[in-house]
Every structure is written in structure tokens, then in C-alpha cells.
Enzyme design. Structure first.
Site, PDB file in Angstrom:
ATOM      1  N   ARG A  76       0.837  -1.212   0.000  1.00 53.04           N
ATOM      2  CA  ARG A  76       0.000   0.000   0.000  1.00 53.04           C
ATOM      3  C   ARG A  76       0.865   1.253   0.000  1.00 53.04           C
ATOM      4  NH1 ARG A  76      -1.463   2.223   4.521  1.00 53.04           N
ATOM      5  NH2 ARG A  76      -2.018   0.337   5.699  1.00 53.04           N
ATOM      6  N   TYR A 128     -16.728  14.900 -18.307  1.00 46.84           N
ATOM      7  CA  TYR A 128     -17.067  13.485 -18.183  1.00 46.84           C
ATOM      8  C   TYR A 128     -18.147  13.279 -17.104  1.00 46.84           C
ATOM      9  CZ  TYR A 128     -16.700   8.747 -16.454  1.00 46.84           C
ATOM     10  OH  TYR A 128     -17.010   7.509 -15.983  1.00 46.84           O
ATOM     11  N   ASP A 204      -7.749  17.215 -16.247  1.00 45.44           N
ATOM     12  CA  ASP A 204      -8.001  15.821 -16.642  1.00 45.44           C
ATOM     13  C   ASP A 204      -7.514  15.714 -18.079  1.00 45.44           C
ATOM     14  OD1 ASP A 204      -8.960  13.465 -17.651  1.00 45.44           O
ATOM     15  OD2 ASP A 204     -10.999  13.690 -16.889  1.00 45.44           O
ATOM     16  N   LYS A 229      -7.275   4.272 -20.474  1.00 45.48           N
ATOM     17  CA  LYS A 229      -7.473   4.691 -21.867  1.00 45.48           C
ATOM     18  C   LYS A 229      -6.169   4.563 -22.677  1.00 45.48           C
ATOM     19  CE  LYS A 229     -11.684   6.123 -20.471  1.00 45.48           C
ATOM     20  NZ  LYS A 229     -11.627   6.064 -19.033  1.00 45.48           N
TER      21      LYS A 229
HETATM   22  N1  LIG Z   1     -20.749   3.146 -15.919  1.00 47.51           N
HETATM   23  C1  LIG Z   1     -19.608   4.010 -15.884  1.00 47.51           C
HETATM   24  C2  LIG Z   1     -19.371   4.627 -17.211  1.00 47.51           C
HETATM   25  C3  LIG Z   1     -17.947   4.800 -17.480  1.00 47.51           C
HETATM   26  S1  LIG Z   1     -17.597   5.906 -18.787  1.00 47.51           S
HETATM   27  C4  LIG Z   1     -15.886   5.725 -18.984  1.00 47.51           C
HETATM   28  C5  LIG Z   1     -15.178   6.803 -19.702  1.00 47.51           C
HETATM   29  N2  LIG Z   1     -14.679   7.812 -18.843  1.00 47.51           N
HETATM   30  C6  LIG Z   1     -15.879   7.362 -20.888  1.00 47.51           C
HETATM   31  O1  LIG Z   1     -15.959   8.588 -21.044  1.00 47.51           O
HETATM   32  O2  LIG Z   1     -16.302   6.571 -21.725  1.00 47.51           O
HETATM   33  C7  LIG Z   1     -19.864   5.085 -14.880  1.00 47.51           C
HETATM   34  O3  LIG Z   1     -21.022   5.326 -14.581  1.00 47.51           O
HETATM   35  O4  LIG Z   1     -18.915   5.653 -14.391  1.00 47.51           O
END
Ligand SMILES: N[C@@H](CCSC[C@H](N)C(=O)O)C(=O)O
Length: 913
Positions: A76, A128, A204, A229
Site C-alpha cells: 500500500r 465526463y 483531466d 485509456k
Molecule cells: N458506468 C460508468 C461509465 C464509465 S464511462 C468511462 C469513460 N470515462 C468514458 O468517457 O467513456 C460510470 O457510470 O462511471
């Protein structure tokens, strides 16, 4: 004790090579050597010497480290594999220290812990969905004020940057996810430092990765990335990276990670380190293709968001701070249902959240990655519900374009531009190599978007044409998917003999064909049967409509008794153009098109549809897979052509009349497939249960009687996997009867007696003890099999199964079922047969190369999905979001064989015959 994640450590102190006796001079030498290396060289060159000279960073899969004076004590707090990764990344980010955490969201959570109650976080208004969710939580539960503003305009941020607002953090994305808006990272950093010196600029950077953008060099204090990613690139791990320049922030972040235990596990660290080495290579390819996709969509008139396009409103700022446009783009179609059709129609582009991996993905953010933002907030922030996000991978751009174009076409988003003359194949191939952008623009010229104006004009023109006596074809379509499923069958007694008028006893099995007939809007009729490698489509207008038998125009809902040879031949010719399809594939196309055309009765009545079928029923094994397929095409096409109604939810059964119509058409399809079938297979597939079936032959009356008291019998179906040809086996018995009637006729009589006795036993009309009934059936099974052997339709593989099951300690009765010559054998499993013996028998049969399936017999027949319930179609992407509607045919096609039963349970609302 010094641990790598302890505040204040230098990044080099966490390196795995510190385990060896490597001197600081060597570290200095590496640093000096690497100073002038370019990014891709840095990516591929990991400074990973360890005590054994391993050339790839070893996985230190350990929770603890022995001793009191080593560099590590507990994973950890720090781990050599994670430390190696973190050192490597610190170089790539131009950071003092980089930290590897379990996900990108964990990074944000860690960073947000630097904000105290009463302070403010200023964030973007296009961001996001997960980020928005965490910020909302902090705002409602953490006493932190969260403000969303348009980060593309510095002036929109200014009012919030006054000291009284206590802005502790400005959280930026650039490009934003999913609208690819650009924030001026350097400009905003400068402005924030002047007006709110205590505020931290957090970026980000996931849409770019450090390969394309390094915000620490632009004034940001903290950068984080979802390592899931581009950094890892294969969607095989979750990770997040925080990169920091200022030592006091490094100290705080390291403290939090150690306190919470959010550091990345050793194995994931190893995978991520491996992925990072190829990052620039992957991204170069992904971006080059993304540019082509964006140009294509843009030139077709879609509103495309991608900073690689000249039309992008903040292109100059993006290219000042980044060295590439990334591989994510989004576009608007203007119609949510159209977008859903486009997304659902792709094959190569996977419907999934996330981005940055080697495989291309397609999604609808509002229903997937951004579903956790409420619809009202999405609307307020201008996030279109019909937005499609494309995340480009490394596949061949031509395959990606073929797939996308095909989906746009079948969804009706584009139509062929008939006024454009396309390049020859060779010229197009040359252009693709010499000038890919010119190639894609040329390709796009072959299509146009149907505007609402032009479709109004089309309607007007077609009305005028009709008035003038032109027979303009107004293509019909179906409103929604038609989902059907039909079982296979097992013949218990009387196969072969049935063709000659002897009664046969057959029962449905719980192995089925599942199918979806779905609408399309491009004037084509298509067939997809993945189990036999069929994927074909035909222009409806090019089918041989001129050869339709005249009477089929008047009685379209009733199956013609005989096949029309001219029409059949014309369809065969058309289908044989698909040279790549095997015999089963070719036959399935012919049967489908034959039924489609005869049921339509005229070109104008033929709807544009795709029929997708798959089965957990072995093919060509004598278990009635073709009848199950025939039942599925017959029932779904009858509904599509409005010859019968789709059942409603309150209905418990299909009517007798409709059942008979479906059976008639399924039989016609069986004729296309087998020449002269008895009709028993389709009868069982359509009706389910068990039947005694007698074919009307030579003036003798035929008939079909349901048998009850049957369902609890267990059978072991063993597929010998020896392929056989039903048509020639049936013909063989007929030829034998012609040549040796004195031999064959007594056999047929004996089989009739067996079937008669079996009917009596299985109809539940006699008072026979269960144990005696089973014993009697076993005797009949053995007798029937020996008659089939004498008819010459057994096979050495079938005899092996008969012997293996009869041998001690099993002592079971087995006969071939269906046409014989290979295919399947059926073994009766008595009620008291011990499970351990059954397991041993299955193992024995498998060891001989056979495929046994335990089944119960007598289950339901044809099922038709009654309502438009969408629940099985949802791709669940967020606990709050609704999920996206994926066409049923896509979910069916993508369900593995062993998952089909579950798929059908999820579809639910079945109405059976
Ligand atoms: N069910 C997930 C969805 C993840 S989206 C992942 C990524 N950042 C994108 O933009 O595709 C949640 O609810 O977090």
C-alpha cells in the site's frame, strides 16, 4: 524506513533498480542520456534494471517486504513494480513525481481531498459524466461549493475568480468529453494564478495523454489521466495517474494514497508499464484514422466535433497546447432514434463506454458515459441526446469506414448519391495509399444525407408519378423488431418409416433456434446466421419478382403446396453468387428469400428487413435445426407481411388458425431445404410437446395427435459429430424399398407396431406403472434401432454410442434418431439412474469424441415475443442512467451459444403456440 510513496521522496527513489546495488551515478547517467530523447523513445525506454538484469520490469506480487531497513515495507505504501511505472511516467509527464492509482476516478477523488469544506471548485460545463457525479456528491455531502462554467471562454470564468469566492481548484478538461471543446490551459492558468493564487489548476488529460499534451508545462499544478485509456491502450486494466510538479503537492498526494490505499496493484502496474511503451505508436495510427472519419462525416454535412477539423472553433488554441487531435470525436445526427440505429448497426465498432484502446468503440454519451448527468442538466448544458461518440482504434481504416458507412446507410442516415460516378477500385486503392484524405473525401461524395426537404420533394415526385401511371415503388418497412424462437425435435420412434406412411413419435427438446427480424431503411433484405457463416444482403428491387407464381398474389397468407421451380431456380442463382457460403448457408438463404418473396406477392409489398438467427441446437445432427429455423423465418415473415398479427401481452397462446398457417409455411421452407420432408419436424417445432404423426401417403389418411404425460422423461442426446445428408439417406431407404419390398415392408410394419405401442404408453391413457412404462419404452427403443440398422441407416459412430450406453454398469437403451448415417443418438435415462453413473457415462462418451447433451423433452413450441419491452436491450452504463437501447439483433448476434437461453429469458413476454 523510506517508502517510495512517502511524501518528499524523489521519483527516482521509487525506482525498481534501487533494489540492486546500482549507484546514484548510474541513475544520473541515465537521466543525462534520456535528456534529449524524444517522446516515443522515452515511452519505449524504461529504466528498469534490477538485481538480475531483467529486461522487463518484474512483477513484485507481494504485500509485504522483510526487514526494517529496506526501501519498501508494505505494498500500500510502495511497491517496486508500481515505483518503476511511476518513475517512467514522471518522465513522460515532465513531473517531479507521478502516482499510479486504481482508476482515473480515484485520482480525482484523491485530488479533491485537497479542497476543504467552504472552498470552491470551479469546473467546466462539458465534462465526463463520472466527474460531474463526484463533484455533485462533494457539493451535496462535502460542504464544497461546485460551480460549472464554460471553460472555453476565460471571460466566463472571471466572475468566479474573485478572492471572496475561495476558489481552491479549477478543474479543466481540454478537449472536453464528449463535445471536444477547447480550454486555453495556459491562458486560464495565468489568469487564475493572478486572481486566485491559492487555487490549484487541475487538468483531466485523458482525452490527450502526455503524448499529445503536457499541462504541467502550461502552468497546471496537477494533471491526472485515466490510465485505462490511451496509456494502457488495450482495455485490459483500470488505472489512473496523477502527475505533479510542486513538491509540497507531491507530498500531500503521496500521503493520501498511502493513507487510503488507492495505489495501483503490482500486476496492473506491470500491464500499464507495458502498454505505455507502445502509446505513441498506437496513438499515431488512431489519430490518422480519426482524422479520416471526421473528414468523412463532416463532408457529409454532420455536425462533427473534432479539433483536427479546420472548422473546429478553437482549433488555434488546441494546436498551441497540444501536438495532435486525439482519437475521439463526436457527431450529431439530429435524431436520437437514428443515432441508436447507427450505433446498433455497426459490427466492427464495439458499443461500449471508454476510449483510447486498440479497438474502435461507438457510443451515445447521454445514454452511456454521461448518463449519470440528469437529462435536465444535459439539456441545460447543451449536450445533445442524439450525440454519437466515436473512439477510433488501430484497425484498418478501410474496414472501419466500410462498417460505419454500412451502418449509416442501413440506418437511413445517408443515401447513395447516384449523380456521382465512383472511382474505379484500382484508382481508389492508389488514392488510399497516396493521399488518404483525398480518398476519404472522394468516398464521401458517393453519398448524401437525406434532407427533410428532399424527402418531401421525393414524396411529391412519387405522388405525381403515381398520378401519371408510373409504378413507383414505395418501400414498406416494419415498425419494430419481431423476435421469435422455436425448438428442435427428437424422433423417438418411426424415423424413415414416417416417409412411407408409418406413424412416428417425436417430441420437442429444450434446444432452440432464436431469431430477430428487424427493420432497415435502405431497400435491402438481409440474412445473418452466424452459426453457418451467413451474412448476406440483397437489393429488394433486384429479386426475381417477375417469376412469382400468379396465385401467390391472391393467397399470400397461405403456403403454396408445391415449390415453384422457376422461382426457386432464380433464387438459387442469385444466392450462388455468394460463393463464400457453404451448402448449409446457401440453403438457409434460399429458403429465406423464397418465403420472403412468396409471402410478399409483389415487390412493393416486400419490407426492408434483416433476419438474424442463431441456435443452441446442433446443426445437421438430426435434431430438427432446419425445422426450427424454418419455423422462425415463417412466423416472423408472416408477421412482417401482416398475414398474422404479432401477439399482444395479454394473449396466452397463439390461435389454432395462426399455428396452422405458420406450420404450412415452415413446411414449405423445409421443402426448400430437404426436398421431400415428412413434415413431422416442423409440426413439432411449431407446436412443441410430443406428437404422433402420420403422413398421408398413397390414399391413407394422415394425422397429428398430441401426446401427454410425457414431459418428465429424461433423454441423453449424443451428437456423434459425423455429418450426414438427410436427403440421400431418405432417398436410400426409398430405393431399398423399391428394390426389396419383401425386406423393407415387414420392417415398416414392425415399426408401425412400435409406434402404436409407444403412442398408447405416452398418451397417458393406460394405467401402467411408471417403472414398467420406462422398461417397455426401453425395449421399444432397442427394437426400433435394430430395424433402422436393417434399413441401412446406422453408422459405426452410432453403434459405438449404442454399445457404450448399453455396457455395464450403465445398461441403457439407445437408438439413432433422425436420418441416421451419423448425427445423433438418443438414450433413455430412467428416473432412478444415479447421477454419478450419468456423469461417468457423459465422461465416457466425451472421451470417445462425442458430444452428449442431457435434455428433457416435450417443452414449448414456437414462441413469439409479445411486447416492445426494451429491457433486454439496455447496455447498463450507469447506476443512474437509463442505458442505451441496443437493437435486439445486435444482442442476439453477440450472445454466445451457451448464453442464448438466458438471452431469451431476458427478452421475456413470450407467447407460445
Ligand atoms: N458506468 C460508468 C461509465 C464509465 S464511462 C468511462 C469513460 N470515462 C468514458 O468517457 O467513456 C460510470 O457510470 O462511471
Amino acid at each position: 524506513m523510506t517508502t517510495p510513496s512517502t511524501p518528499g521522496d524523489s521519483s527516482l527513489a521509487t525506482s525498481v533498480y534501487s533494489l540492486s546495488s546500482k549507484s546514484p551515478t548510474e541513475a544520473e547517467q541515465y537521466k543525462a542520456r534520456a535528456a534529449n530523447w524524444r517522446f516515443s523513445t522515452l515511452c519505449a525506454s524504461v529504466d528498469n534494471k534490477d538485481q538480475y538484469g531483467a529486461s522487463s520490469t518484474p512483477i513484485y506480487q507481494t504485500a509485504t517486504f522483510k526487514g526494517m531497513d529496506g526501501q519498501y515495507d508494505y505494498t500500500r505504501s510502495g511497491n517496486p513494480t508500481r515505483g518503476g511505472l511511476e518513475n517512467h511516467l514522471a518522465r513522460l509527464y515532465g513531473a517531479t513525481q507521478a502516482f499510479a492509482l486504481s482508476t482515473g476516478m480515484t485520482c480525482l477523488d484523491t485530488i479533491l481531498r485537497l479542497v476543504k469544506p467552504g472552498e470552491t471548485v470551479l469546473a467546466g460545463d462539458d465534462l465526463y459524466g463520472g466527474t460531474n457525479r463526484l463533484l455533485t456528491y462533494l457539493g451535496t455531502h462535502g460542504g464544497v461549493k461546485v460551480i460549472h462554467a464554460d471553460t472555453t471562454r476565460i471571460e466566463a470564468l472571471r466572475p468566479y475568480l474573485q478572492p471572496g469566492n475561495k476558489v481552491r481548484m479549477v478543474l479543466l478538461e481540454s478537449p472536453t468529453n464528449p463535445l471536444l471543446k477547447i480550454a486555453d490551459l495556459e491562458g486560464i492558468s495565468k489568469e487564475v494564478k493572478q486572481s486566485s493564487p491559492d487555487a490549484l489548476i487541475v487538468v483531466d488529460n485523458t482525452m490527450m495523454s502526455p503524448y499529445l499534451q503536457r499541462p504541467l508545462e502550461l502552468g497546471a499544478d496537477i494533471v491526472y489521466d485515466s490510465g485505462t485509456k490511451y496509456l494502457s491502450g488495450h482495455h485490459d486494466l483500470m488505472a489512473g495517474i496523477i502527475a505533479v510538479k510542486r513538491p509540497e503537492i507531491c507530498k500531500d498526494i503521496a500521503f493520501l494514497i498511502n493513507s487510503v490505499g488507492s495505489g495501483l496493484a503490482p500486476f496492473d502496474s506491470f500491464l500499464l508499464l507495458r502498454g505505455v511503451k507502445t502509446m505513441s505508436l498506437r496513438m499515431d495510427r488512431q489519430m490518422a484514422t480519426a482524422q479520416l472519419v471526421a473528414l468523412y462525416l463532416n463532408s457529409l454535412g454532420f455536425l462533427v466535433h473534432y479539433p483536427g477539423l479546420k472548422s473546429h472553433p478553437k482549433r488555434d488554441i488546441h494546436w498551441k497546447q497540444a501536438t495532435g487531435a486525439g482519437a475521439v470525436l463526436s457527431f450529431v445526427t439530429g435524431d436520437k432514434a437514428l443515432s441508436e440505429r447507427i450505433v446498433g448497426g455497426t459490427r466492427l465498432w464495439g458499443i461500449s463506454v471508454s476510449f483510447g484502446a486498440v479497438n474502435s468503440l461507438i457510443s451515445m454519451p447521454c445514454l452511456m458515459s454521461h448518463a449519470s448527468i440528469s437529462a435536465a442538466v444535459r439539456a441545460e448544458r447543451g449536450l445533445p441526446e442524439n450525440l454519437i461518440r466515436l473512439c477510433v482504434g488501430i484497425e484498418d481504416p478501410r474496414d472501419l469506414m466500410d462498417d460505419l458507412e454500412h451502418s449509416l446507410l442501413s440506418a437511413g442516415a445517408i443515401t447513395p448519391n447516384l449523380s456521382h460516378s465512383p472511382l474505379s477500385n484500382s484508382r481508389s486503392a492508389e488514392l488510399y495509399v497516396s493521399d488518404p484524405e483525398a480518398w476519404i473525401l472522394e468516398r464521401a461524395k458517393g453519398f448524401k444525407r437525406p434532407s427533410s426537404e428532399s424527402s418531401a420533394i421525393d414524396k411529391l415526385v412519387s405522388g405525381v408519378k403515381k398520378g401519371l401511371g408510373f409504378t413507383a415503388v414505395e418501400r414498406k418497412t416494419i415498425e419494430e423488431d419481431i423476435v421469435v424462437s422455436a425448438p428442435g425435435k427428437v424422433i423417438l420412434f418411426g424415423e424413415h418409416a414416417v416417409v412411407h406412411g408409418v406413424t412416428a413419435i417425436a417430441s420437442s427438446v429444450n434446444l432452440r433456434c432464436f431469431a430477430v427480424l428487424s427493420p432497415r431503411s435502405d431497400g435491402k433484405v438481409a440474412l445473418e446466421v452466424p452459426n453457418v457463416g451467413v451474412e448476406a444482403e440483397w437489393e429488394i428491387s433486384k429479386l426475381p419478382w417477375g417469376l412469382l407464381p400468379v396465385h401467390s398474389n391472391t393467397h399470400k397468407h397461405v403456403a403454396d403446396k408445391d415449390l415453384d421451380p422457376a422461382l426457386l431456380q432464380a433464387i438459387e442463382k442469385l444466392v450462388h453468387e455468394h460463393k463464400e457460403l457453404g451448402k448449409t448457408g446457401i440453403n438457409s438463404c434460399i429458403a429465406y428469400l423464397y418465403l420472403y418473396m412468396v409471402m410478399a406477392g409483389a415487390e412493393s409489398e416486400g419490407p426492408a428487413v434483416t433476419f438474424t438467427a442463431t441456435a443452441n441446437l446442433p446443426i445437421s445432427a438430426g435434431l430438427g435445426s432446419s425445422a426450427a429455423y424454418s419455423t422462425c423465418i415463417a412466423s416472423s415473415l408472416l408477421i412482417a407481411h401482416s398475414h398474422i398479427n404479432k401477439p399482444n401481452q395479454d394473449q396466452t397462446r397463439l390461435s389454432e388458425g395462426e399455428t396452422n398457417i405458420i406450420d404450412g409455411w415452415a413446411f414449405l421452407s423445409e421443402k426448400v431445404l430437404h426436398g421431400t420432408p415428412s413434415g413431422i419436424d416442423n409440426a413439432v417445432s411449431v407446436r412443441g410437446g410430443a406428437v404422433a404423426f402420420t403422413r398421408a401417403v398413397g390414399g391413407r389418411k394422415g394425422g397429428l395427435d398430441g401426446l401427454h404425460g410425457f414431459s418428465s422423461i429424461r433423454l441423453l442426446l449424443t451428437n456423434t459429430l459425423v455429418p450426414r445428408d438427410t436427403k440421400s439417406l431418405v432417398a436410400g431407404v426409398s430405393a431399398k424399398r423399391l428394390a426389396e419390398p419383401h425386406v423393407v415392408d415387414p420392417i415398416l410394419d414392425a415399426i408401425q407396431s412400435i409406434s402404436d405401442e409407444a403412442s398408447t404408453l405416452l398418451s397417458g391413457q393406460t394405467q401402467v406403472e411408471r417403472r414398467d412404462l420406462i422398461t417397455r419404452l426401453e425395449t421399444l427403443i432397442r427394437e426400433n434401432h435394430s430395424h433402422l440398422v436393417n434399413l441401412g441407416v446406422s453408422h459405426p459412430s452410432l453403434e459405438m454410442v449404442v454399445q457404450a450406453t448399453a455396457a455395464e454398469p450403465f445398461g441403457l437403451a439407445t437408438k439413432l434418431t433422425g436420418a441416421g448415417g451419423g448425427g445423433c443418438a438418443v438414450t433413455l435415462i430412467p428416473d432412478d439412474f444415479p447421477q454419478s453413473s450419468l456423469d461417468a457415462l457423459i465422461t465416457t462418451l466425451e472421451s470417445q469424441g462425442f458430444q452428449p447433451h442431457l435434455t428433457s423433452v416435450g417443452g414449448p413450441g414456437l414462441g413469439i415475443h409479445a411486447s416492445s419491452s426494451q429491457k433486454e436491450n439496455k447496455v447498463r452504463t450507469s447506476e443512474e442512467g437509463e442505458g442505451m437501447t441496443v437493437p435486439k439483433r445486435v444482442t442476439l448476434r453477440e450472445t454466445p451459444i451457451e448464453g442464448l437461453q438466458h438471452w431469451s429469458e431476458r427478452v421475456g413476454n413470450w407467447v407460445h403456440t
